[in-house]
Scaffold this motif. Structure first.
Motif, PDB file in Angstrom:
ATOM      1  N   LEU A 125       0.844  -1.172   0.141  1.00 14.70           N
ATOM      2  CA  LEU A 125      -0.239   0.467   0.243  1.00 14.70           C
ATOM      3  C   LEU A 125       0.892   1.403   0.098  1.00 14.70           C
ATOM      4  O   LEU A 125       0.104   2.074  -0.876  1.00 14.70           O
ATOM      5  CB  LEU A 125      -0.935   0.348   1.308  1.00 14.70           C
ATOM      6  N   LYS A 126       1.566   1.171   1.061  1.00 14.13           N
ATOM      7  CA  LYS A 126       2.300   2.633   1.042  1.00 14.13           C
ATOM      8  C   LYS A 126       3.846   2.860  -0.314  1.00 14.13           C
ATOM      9  O   LYS A 126       3.636   3.772  -0.675  1.00 14.13           O
ATOM     10  CB  LYS A 126       3.296   2.620   2.450  1.00 14.13           C
ATOM     11  N   LYS A 127       4.491   1.650  -0.257  1.00 13.91           N
ATOM     12  CA  LYS A 127       5.282   2.058  -1.468  1.00 13.91           C
ATOM     13  C   LYS A 127       4.630   1.755  -3.062  1.00 13.91           C
ATOM     14  O   LYS A 127       5.121   2.964  -3.654  1.00 13.91           O
ATOM     15  CB  LYS A 127       6.113   0.446  -1.682  1.00 13.91           C
ATOM     16  N   GLU A 128       3.295   1.723  -3.325  1.00 15.10           N
ATOM     17  CA  GLU A 128       2.939   1.106  -4.828  1.00 15.10           C
ATOM     18  C   GLU A 128       1.622   2.210  -5.340  1.00 15.10           C
ATOM     19  O   GLU A 128       1.485   2.520  -5.721  1.00 15.10           O
ATOM     20  CB  GLU A 128       2.645  -0.499  -4.935  1.00 15.10           C
ATOM     21  N   LEU A 129       0.496   2.343  -3.909  1.00 18.39           N
ATOM     22  CA  LEU A 129      -0.445   2.567  -3.877  1.00 18.39           C
ATOM     23  C   LEU A 129      -0.745   3.817  -4.120  1.00 18.39           C
ATOM     24  O   LEU A 129      -1.157   4.865  -4.386  1.00 18.39           O
ATOM     25  CB  LEU A 129      -1.860   1.543  -3.860  1.00 18.39           C
ATOM     26  N   PHE A 130      -0.224   3.828  -2.527  1.00 16.92           N
ATOM     27  CA  PHE A 130      -0.118   5.657  -2.093  1.00 16.92           C
ATOM     28  C   PHE A 130       0.749   6.937  -2.748  1.00 16.92           C
ATOM     29  O   PHE A 130      -0.088   8.074  -2.837  1.00 16.92           O
ATOM     30  CB  PHE A 130       0.153   5.930  -0.367  1.00 16.92           C
ATOM     31  N   PRO A 131       1.612   6.793  -3.395  1.00 18.74           N
ATOM     32  CA  PRO A 131       1.762   7.211  -4.187  1.00 18.74           C
ATOM     33  C   PRO A 131       0.959   7.856  -5.996  1.00 18.74           C
ATOM     34  O   PRO A 131       1.538   8.671  -6.397  1.00 18.74           O
ATOM     35  CB  PRO A 131       3.623   6.652  -4.930  1.00 18.74           C
ATOM     36  N   ARG A 132       0.471   7.195  -6.329  1.00 21.37           N
ATOM     37  CA  ARG A 132      -0.753   6.930  -7.261  1.00 21.37           C
ATOM     38  C   ARG A 132      -2.137   7.767  -6.703  1.00 21.37           C
ATOM     39  O   ARG A 132      -2.766   7.089  -7.968  1.00 21.37           O
ATOM     40  CB  ARG A 132      -0.901   5.368  -7.621  1.00 21.37           C
ATOM     41  N   HIS A 163       4.839  12.681   7.744  1.00 22.52           N
ATOM     42  CA  HIS A 163       5.341  11.065   7.869  1.00 22.52           C
ATOM     43  C   HIS A 163       4.917  10.601   7.070  1.00 22.52           C
ATOM     44  O   HIS A 163       5.658  10.232   5.192  1.00 22.52           O
ATOM     45  CB  HIS A 163       5.201   9.912   8.680  1.00 22.52           C
ATOM     46  N   ILE A 164       3.204  10.039   6.412  1.00 23.04           N
ATOM     47  CA  ILE A 164       3.046   9.435   5.039  1.00 23.04           C
ATOM     48  C   ILE A 164       2.627  11.023   4.077  1.00 23.04           C
ATOM     49  O   ILE A 164       3.111  10.232   2.766  1.00 23.04           O
ATOM     50  CB  ILE A 164       1.811   9.587   5.214  1.00 23.04           C
TER      51      ILE A 164
END
Length: 265
Positions: A125-132, A163-164
């Motif tokens: 989630l944090k590495k692949e979806l949140f940045p999108r 942080h997020i």
């Protein structure tokens, strides 16, 4: 006539209070055309979740392909993603179809305590979806899980949101419904986009709040689809959900749903 559209990618709630059903009701109330990609079936009611049946990755991809190859998508709401396969299908779909105005509600558990997204998928989630995504909308317990930080003050919330934002590159709305540190009668959410913006509203003493996260994120996506700036979409969505809660709908024997047939203004 030009019709604004929102695509919801989420699980189905058989009781109609959350998930796909709440999303589509919200979109209809706010004047946008709703479309759906179902990621999981659930057997649930106001008393809790009795069963979850994830949809195969290939069929999630097929739903995305079928909708996005034909219909315009002005904004996207993402809810329950039960496994890595679902997340991969959604990430690929966002890239393939150039989806924008993406709002992700990181549904990690239900109000009744049933865990949805498994712990080993948090990093994806944090590495692949949140940045999108343009905006993610964790509540306080979810923000604590995602950051590994305790949130028991406004300062803690701002630190977690920063942080997020800095690590994932997306705007963050930390919902204050679980707050134990704000004034009685106040419901304050934190919107963070390099600066901390506290959005205060009224806290209603209504136990029937099933589906609030789904409803809020869908309302935000609806505002984005209508051309609102992110912070204004959040403000409008908060006004809408306060009205939905204030209506005090009473259905079922447990934590009941909201009344979605309201207007933001």
């Amino acid at each position: 006539m030009k019709q604004r559209t929102v695509l919801t990618i989420a699980g189905s709630d058989s009781s109609g209070g959350a998930g796909i059903q709440a999303d589509l009701k919200t979109m209809e109330a706010l004047g946008v055309y709703g479309m759906s990609v179902i990621t999981a079936l659930t057997a649930q009611n106001t008393l809790g979740v009795r069963g979850i049946s994830p949809v195969e990755k290939s069929f999630i991809s097929l739903q995305l392909e079928t909708v996005c190859s034909d219909m315009p998508v002005d904004a996207v709401k993402i809810g329950m993603l039960p496994d890595i396969g679902a997340m991969e299908a959604v990430a690929k779909g966002i890239d393939k179809f150039g989806l924008t105005n993406v709002v992700l509600d990181p549904v990690l558990s239900s109000t009744s305590g049933t865990e949805f997204t498994k712990e080993n998928t948090y990093e994806y989630l944090k590495k692949e979806l949140f940045p999108r995504c343009l905006i993610i909308t964790p509540n306080i317990p979810e923000a604590q899980i995602l950051t590994g930080r305790d949130i028991n003050s406004r300062k803690n919330a701002e630190e977690a949101a920063a942080h997020i934002y800095e690590s994932c590159g997306c705007n963050v709305l930390i919902k204050g419904g679980h707050s134990s540190f704000d004034q009685i009668g106040v419901s304050a959410d934190l919107f963070y986009n390099s600066d901390a913006i506290w959005i205060e509203g009224r806290r209603y003493e209504n136990p029937n709040t099933h589906g609030t996260g789904c409803t809020l994120s869908s309302a935000i996506a609806s505002g984005l689809a209508m051309g609102l700036e992110p912070v204004n979409a959040v403000i409008q969505a908060k006004k809408y959900i306060e009205k939905c809660i204030a209506a005090c709908l009473e259905l079922g024997h447990g934590r009941g749903p909201l009344y979605h047939s309201m207007r933001a203004n």
